[in-house]
Design a protein around this motif. Structure first.
Motif, PDB file in Angstrom:
ATOM      1  N   LEU A 297       1.043  -1.141  -0.089  1.00  0.00           N
ATOM      2  CA  LEU A 297       0.181  -0.077  -0.021  1.00  0.00           C
ATOM      3  C   LEU A 297       1.005   1.255   0.031  1.00  0.00           C
ATOM      4  N   ASP A 298       1.876   1.233   0.691  1.00  0.00           N
ATOM      5  CA  ASP A 298       2.673   2.584   0.672  1.00  0.00           C
ATOM      6  C   ASP A 298       3.496   2.474  -0.551  1.00  0.00           C
ATOM      7  N   ILE A 299       3.970   1.455  -1.312  1.00  0.00           N
ATOM      8  CA  ILE A 299       4.594   1.562  -2.445  1.00  0.00           C
ATOM      9  C   ILE A 299       3.342   2.324  -3.454  1.00  0.00           C
ATOM     10  N   ALA A 300       2.295   1.578  -3.526  1.00  0.00           N
ATOM     11  CA  ALA A 300       1.293   2.130  -4.391  1.00  0.00           C
ATOM     12  C   ALA A 300       0.926   3.556  -4.269  1.00  0.00           C
ATOM     13  N   LEU A 301       1.015   4.141  -2.929  1.00  0.00           N
ATOM     14  CA  LEU A 301       0.557   5.418  -2.795  1.00  0.00           C
ATOM     15  C   LEU A 301       2.043   6.295  -3.334  1.00  0.00           C
ATOM     16  N   LEU A 302       3.042   5.790  -3.157  1.00  0.00           N
ATOM     17  CA  LEU A 302       4.397   6.600  -3.596  1.00  0.00           C
ATOM     18  C   LEU A 302       4.310   6.604  -5.213  1.00  0.00           C
ATOM     19  N   LEU A 303       3.869   5.786  -5.628  1.00  0.00           N
ATOM     20  CA  LEU A 303       3.668   5.813  -7.062  1.00  0.00           C
ATOM     21  C   LEU A 303       2.452   6.495  -7.797  1.00  0.00           C
ATOM     22  N   GLY A 304       1.681   7.001  -6.750  1.00  0.00           N
ATOM     23  CA  GLY A 304       0.572   7.826  -7.454  1.00  0.00           C
ATOM     24  C   GLY A 304      -0.771   7.069  -7.843  1.00  0.00           C
ATOM     25  N   TYR A 305      -0.900   5.743  -7.099  1.00  0.00           N
ATOM     26  CA  TYR A 305      -2.131   5.013  -7.245  1.00  0.00           C
ATOM     27  C   TYR A 305      -3.067   5.130  -5.927  1.00  0.00           C
ATOM     28  N   SER A 306      -4.092   5.196  -6.154  1.00  0.00           N
ATOM     29  CA  SER A 306      -5.169   5.528  -4.974  1.00  0.00           C
ATOM     30  C   SER A 306      -5.597   4.130  -4.400  1.00  0.00           C
ATOM     31  N   GLU A 307      -5.145   2.980  -4.823  1.00  0.00           N
ATOM     32  CA  GLU A 307      -5.562   1.569  -4.486  1.00  0.00           C
ATOM     33  C   GLU A 307      -4.251   0.953  -4.670  1.00  0.00           C
ATOM     34  N   GLN A 308      -4.385  -0.143  -3.674  1.00  0.00           N
ATOM     35  CA  GLN A 308      -2.906  -1.176  -3.763  1.00  0.00           C
ATOM     36  C   GLN A 308      -3.288  -2.115  -4.784  1.00  0.00           C
ATOM     37  N   SER A 309      -4.571  -2.412  -5.072  1.00  0.00           N
ATOM     38  CA  SER A 309      -5.154  -3.265  -6.304  1.00  0.00           C
ATOM     39  C   SER A 309      -4.659  -2.795  -7.540  1.00  0.00           C
ATOM     40  N   ALA A 310      -4.844  -1.460  -7.873  1.00  0.00           N
ATOM     41  CA  ALA A 310      -4.446  -0.963  -9.006  1.00  0.00           C
ATOM     42  C   ALA A 310      -2.963  -1.185  -9.397  1.00  0.00           C
ATOM     43  N   PHE A 311      -2.071  -0.906  -8.333  1.00  0.00           N
ATOM     44  CA  PHE A 311      -0.639  -1.131  -8.591  1.00  0.00           C
ATOM     45  C   PHE A 311      -0.307  -2.626  -9.024  1.00  0.00           C
ATOM     46  N   GLN A 312      -0.934  -3.402  -8.024  1.00  0.00           N
ATOM     47  CA  GLN A 312      -0.774  -4.864  -8.389  1.00  0.00           C
ATOM     48  C   GLN A 312      -0.955  -5.397  -9.509  1.00  0.00           C
ATOM     49  N   ARG A 313      -2.116  -4.564 -10.228  1.00  0.00           N
ATOM     50  CA  ARG A 313      -2.433  -5.197 -11.656  1.00  0.00           C
ATOM     51  C   ARG A 313      -1.426  -4.642 -12.682  1.00  0.00           C
ATOM     52  N   ALA A 314      -1.157  -3.332 -12.346  1.00  0.00           N
ATOM     53  CA  ALA A 314      -0.172  -2.646 -13.190  1.00  0.00           C
ATOM     54  C   ALA A 314       1.347  -3.312 -13.323  1.00  0.00           C
ATOM     55  N   PHE A 315       1.680  -3.655 -11.935  1.00  0.00           N
ATOM     56  CA  PHE A 315       2.842  -4.531 -11.858  1.00  0.00           C
ATOM     57  C   PHE A 315       2.968  -5.784 -12.668  1.00  0.00           C
TER      58      PHE A 315
END
Length: 332
Positions: A297-315
């Motif tokens: 969640l920290d990483i998602a927010l640092l990368l500009g994502y509002s949700e952790q799930s969005a970062f996980q899908r992108a990665f």
């Protein structure tokens, strides 16, 4: 599907021979990636960083970059080394190095600035693209170049700086460079007294310098175009990601250009603004995942994502792995 990345430049093939020489001298196995790039004219900077990291993990030796640099020969710097050696004095040699530094590494500008009584020499490489060993070897190679290849009498450095924190063997760095060494600095750099610029080079040869300059210009013309705009764009996107303000309108405004002009510039490089942003997001994500104290969640927010799930899908779209799997594999 992998993300389209924009690697930060390429490295002169002679440096792969430097690593081969080091491995042979230390009687260690050459990394497979290093074997694959032997005899190549140039190779990707990311590969250079990966190979250095693999050697570092194999030896686990402090100040490894300084030790590798001890094995450098003039041939490992190519025409640039011989060109600088043919100059009249140190000031002229540094000017030639500045003009043609892309022949050794073309991913970032070489910055030489006069500050009070000394010259500051550094590469403007974003921190996410560097490691302790890449910084060590870059500074150590410049040190070898100045002290041993130019054949200048009584040359001494003023100061050396590194971005990483001071290691337990900090005294070794001072012994190696024979000057004050600072750690936890904004960037890695080497400082030379301005008073040394007029120091004559014993092997100066004006005729040879003209021939080598023509050769260097021809080699430089073959490199992919890299402009100041690309470097400013990269910095603007990195800062935009940190502030969660990374829309093309905002980035174009920072660059003092229209959106259409920026898009046209990127089209000429067969990429888009979103591909540039995603490439840098991927590189940042991999750096953040190495820090076990940061949650997803920290990483998602640092990368500009509002949700952790969005970062996980992108990665997973970029790498084919979930962030958890990538982090686990890297830790192992």
């Amino acid at each position: 599907m992998q993300a389209t990345t924009q690697p930060p430049g390429s490295v002169y093939g002679g440096l792969s021979d430097l690593l081969r020489t080091f491995c042979q001298a230390r009687q260690i196995a050459m990394p497979e990636k290093l074997q694959q790039i032997q005899n190549l004219e140039r190779f990707d900077y990311n590969l250079w960083r990966e190979i250095l990291t693999e050697i570092d993990n194999q030896l686990q030796q402090p100040a490894l970059g300084l030790e590798i640099a001890r094995y450098v020969q003039l041939k490992h710097l190519g025409v640039l080394g011989y060109l600088a050696q043919s100059c009249v004095n140190l000031g002229e040699a540094l000017q030639r190095y500045h003009d043609f530094h892309r022949l050794v590494y073309d991913g970032s500008p070489l910055i030489i600035q006069a500050e009070s009584d000394y010259l500051s020499i550094r590469w403007d490489v974003p921190e996410i693209f560097t490691t302790q060993i890449t910084n060590e070897i870059a500074i150590a190679l410049m040190n070898q170049f100045l002290l041993h290849f130019l054949h200048i009498d009584d040359i001494e450095l003023s100061e050396v700086s590194f971005v990483h924190t001071a290691p337990k063997n900090a005294h070794y760095y001072a012994q190696y460079f024979r000057c004050q060494v600072k750690f936890s600095q904004p960037f890695a750099q080497i400082k030379v007294p301005i008073s040394l610029l007029g120091k004559p080079i014993r092997h100066a040869d004006q005729t040879l310098q003209e021939l080598l300059t023509h050769q260097a210009q021809a080699l430089l013309a073959k490199l992919p175009n890299s402009s100041e705009l690309d470097e400013r764009l990269q910095q603007a996107i990195l800062k935009g990601l940190q502030k969660h303000r990374c829309q093309i309108e905002e980035i174009a405004t920072q660059l003092n250009m229209s959106i259409r002009k920026l898009q046209r510039h990127l089209q000429l490089q067969n990429t888009t603004f979103q591909q540039r942003v995603q490439a840098l997001r991927l590189m940042l994500a991999q750096q953040y995942l190495k820090d076990q104290h940061l949650s997803l969640l920290d990483i998602a927010l640092l990368l500009g994502y509002s949700e952790q799930s969005a970062f996980q899908r992108a990665f997973k779209h970029w790498t084919g792995q979930t962030p958890q799997n990538w982090r686990s594999t890297h830790r192992q």
